[in-house]
Write a protein that holds these residues in place. Structure first.
Motif, mmCIF file in Angstrom:
data_model
loop_
_atom_site.group_PDB
_atom_site.id
_atom_site.type_symbol
_atom_site.label_atom_id
_atom_site.label_comp_id
_atom_site.label_asym_id
_atom_site.label_seq_id
_atom_site.Cartn_x
_atom_site.Cartn_y
_atom_site.Cartn_z
ATOM 1 N N ILE A 128 37.171 118.533 -30.039
ATOM 2 C CA ILE A 128 37.182 118.404 -31.496
ATOM 3 C C ILE A 128 38.630 118.494 -31.958
ATOM 4 O O ILE A 128 39.356 119.424 -31.580
ATOM 5 C CB ILE A 128 36.355 119.517 -32.167
ATOM 6 C CG1 ILE A 128 34.881 119.409 -31.775
ATOM 7 C CG2 ILE A 128 36.506 119.461 -33.683
ATOM 8 C CD1 ILE A 128 34.022 120.563 -32.276
ATOM 9 N N ILE A 129 39.059 117.529 -32.770
ATOM 10 C CA ILE A 129 40.409 117.551 -33.334
ATOM 11 C C ILE A 129 40.319 118.039 -34.775
ATOM 12 O O ILE A 129 39.602 117.456 -35.593
ATOM 13 C CB ILE A 129 41.058 116.158 -33.291
ATOM 14 C CG1 ILE A 129 41.107 115.641 -31.853
ATOM 15 C CG2 ILE A 129 42.459 116.202 -33.893
ATOM 16 C CD1 ILE A 129 41.589 114.199 -31.742
ATOM 17 N N GLY A 130 41.057 119.108 -35.078
ATOM 18 C CA GLY A 130 41.027 119.686 -36.419
ATOM 19 C C GLY A 130 40.387 121.052 -36.407
ATOM 20 O O GLY A 130 39.656 121.406 -35.472
ATOM 21 N N ALA A 131 40.662 121.824 -37.458
ATOM 22 C CA ALA A 131 40.125 123.186 -37.519
ATOM 23 C C ALA A 131 39.696 123.566 -38.935
ATOM 24 O O ALA A 131 39.684 124.738 -39.295
ATOM 25 C CB ALA A 131 41.169 124.174 -36.998
ATOM 26 N N GLY A 132 39.347 122.558 -39.732
ATOM 27 C CA GLY A 132 38.882 122.812 -41.090
ATOM 28 C C GLY A 132 37.385 123.090 -41.129
ATOM 29 O O GLY A 132 36.746 123.324 -40.096
ATOM 30 N N GLY A 133 36.818 123.017 -42.325
ATOM 31 C CA GLY A 133 35.401 123.311 -42.494
ATOM 32 C C GLY A 133 34.495 122.374 -41.723
ATOM 33 O O GLY A 133 33.484 122.802 -41.142
ATOM 34 N N ALA A 134 34.844 121.076 -41.684
ATOM 35 C CA ALA A 134 34.016 120.117 -40.954
ATOM 36 C C ALA A 134 34.032 120.418 -39.461
ATOM 37 O O ALA A 134 32.995 120.385 -38.791
ATOM 38 C CB ALA A 134 34.496 118.692 -41.214
ATOM 39 N N ALA A 135 35.215 120.720 -38.927
ATOM 40 C CA ALA A 135 35.327 121.062 -37.507
ATOM 41 C C ALA A 135 34.499 122.291 -37.183
ATOM 42 O O ALA A 135 33.818 122.352 -36.147
ATOM 43 C CB ALA A 135 36.788 121.301 -37.140
ATOM 44 N N ARG A 136 34.530 123.256 -38.063
ATOM 45 C CA ARG A 136 33.784 124.504 -37.863
ATOM 46 C C ARG A 136 32.277 124.237 -37.817
ATOM 47 O O ARG A 136 31.568 124.723 -36.942
ATOM 48 C CB ARG A 136 34.136 125.479 -38.986
ATOM 49 C CG ARG A 136 33.684 126.901 -38.761
ATOM 50 C CD ARG A 136 34.226 127.807 -39.859
ATOM 51 N NE ARG A 136 33.678 129.144 -39.731
ATOM 52 C CZ ARG A 136 34.211 130.100 -38.980
ATOM 53 N NH1 ARG A 136 35.318 129.871 -38.310
ATOM 54 N NH2 ARG A 136 33.640 131.296 -38.913
ATOM 55 N N GLY A 137 31.791 123.414 -38.752
ATOM 56 C CA GLY A 137 30.365 123.083 -38.786
ATOM 57 C C GLY A 137 29.926 122.277 -37.579
ATOM 58 O O GLY A 137 28.862 122.512 -37.008
ATOM 59 N N ILE A 138 30.759 121.316 -37.170
ATOM 60 C CA ILE A 138 30.423 120.469 -36.022
ATOM 61 C C ILE A 138 30.456 121.290 -34.731
ATOM 62 O O ILE A 138 29.573 121.159 -33.881
ATOM 63 C CB ILE A 138 31.371 119.260 -35.957
ATOM 64 C CG1 ILE A 138 31.059 118.298 -37.112
ATOM 65 C CG2 ILE A 138 31.249 118.532 -34.626
ATOM 66 C CD1 ILE A 138 32.079 117.197 -37.310
ATOM 67 N N TYR A 139 31.462 122.146 -34.589
ATOM 68 C CA TYR A 139 31.532 123.011 -33.405
ATOM 69 C C TYR A 139 30.273 123.883 -33.310
ATOM 70 O O TYR A 139 29.653 123.989 -32.252
ATOM 71 C CB TYR A 139 32.783 123.891 -33.467
ATOM 72 C CG TYR A 139 32.892 124.859 -32.303
ATOM 73 C CD1 TYR A 139 33.467 124.467 -31.099
ATOM 74 C CD2 TYR A 139 32.415 126.168 -32.410
ATOM 75 C CE1 TYR A 139 33.562 125.344 -30.031
ATOM 76 C CE2 TYR A 139 32.501 127.052 -31.352
ATOM 77 C CZ TYR A 139 33.077 126.641 -30.158
ATOM 78 O OH TYR A 139 33.148 127.506 -29.096
#
Length: 282
Positions: A128-139
């Motif tokens: 996963i590239i990125g560490a914002g809210g979307a990355a958090r939800g997808i992770y």
């Protein structure tokens, strides 16, 4: 019964959520409406929510910048929303507002719809590239689905490390810099781009360069949907990878929200193509 739904956020005048949910209402054979409730930063957020509650709304979506700010005003949180720390869907049940987050599950639904083979092997390597809210939800959705190897790459490594608090017992997660990821792209079967880099009007930019080491048969995903085919996805196509588009996540997270509001599952059918045509016309 006529349903009342809405979207709160700012700025949201050009949101496609009204079109999506009006299609869902038709498909489900339900009457109702979906409205835009734009709350500017200089307004009283609490007063606007009080007004919304008086309208006996059945449910509403929440987008930036209010996905965290909404939480203290809710009566309860779903376990996923509590873990992630952000809410994008609110359901009204018996006058109580309950917060959910449909981003991660919407993403995995869209990925499974297009690439079901990904979900047949929980030992594949995902980045996963990125560490914002979307990355958090997808992770969170990926580790909950049982995937064993989900790495996170970000410009600021400490932000990526914060997401690992969602790690589960079966999950192995390495935190990488963007340069670190670029040096080992051939290690991954699925790469998911969750940042805003490459979004209009900066569609010529890419968060990293995928050539020359990207695996030819990998799945490369970008959650940006304006433009539909980002520079990141163009690079993936040129390397012979499979591509997964951001507007599908938009649809499937909305589908899940609609289920929470109405208890009805509606098929996406041809909505992906219709939405793509709308986006390409903008």
């Amino acid at each position: 019964m006529s349903f009342q739904f809405a979207l709160i956020g700012y700025p949201i005048q050009h949101s496609l959520s009204p079109w999506i949910h009006e299609q869902f209402l038709k498909k489900a054979g339900l009457s109702g409406s979906y409205s835009i409730v734009e709350i500017t930063p200089d307004e009283s957020f609490e007063q606007r929510l009080t007004d919304l509650k008086r309208e006996h709304i059945n449910g509403f979506n929440v987008t930036v910048p209010y996905k965290q700010k909404i939480i203290p005003y809710l009566d309860d949180l779903d376990v996923e929303a509590r873990r992630i720390g952000a809410v994008n869907t609110v359901v009204s049940r018996n006058g109580r507002w309950i917060g959910y987050n449909t981003d991660g599950k919407g993403y995995t639904r869209s990925l499974k719809q297009h690439y079901p083979a990904v979900f047949a092997d929980k030992d594949i390597k995902i980045a996963i590239i990125g560490a914002g809210g979307a990355a958090r939800g997808i992770y969170d959705a990926l580790v909950t689905a049982g995937f064993h190897y989900v790495d996170i790459a970000n410009r600021t490594v400490s932000s990526a490390e914060a997401i690992t608090e969602l790690q589960q017992d079966q999950t192995n997660t390495a935190v990488l810099s963007l340069a670190g990821l670029g040096n080992k792209l051939d290690h991954y079967d699925v790469i998911i781009q969750t940042t805003s880099v490459g979004m209009k009007p900066n569609q010529d930019k890419s968060i990293i360069q995928l050539a020359p080491s990207l695996k030819k048969d990998s799945v490369v995903s970008d959650i940006i949907y304006q433009p539909i085919t980002t520079e990141f996805l163009k690079q993936a196509k040129n390397r012979g990878a499979y591509t997964h588009y951001g507007h599908t996540m938009l649809l499937y997270q909305a589908q899940y929200a609609f289920e929470l509001w109405t208890m009805k599952h509606v098929p996406i059918d041809d909505m992906e193509n219709q939405l793509q045509q709308i986006l390409e016309g903008r």
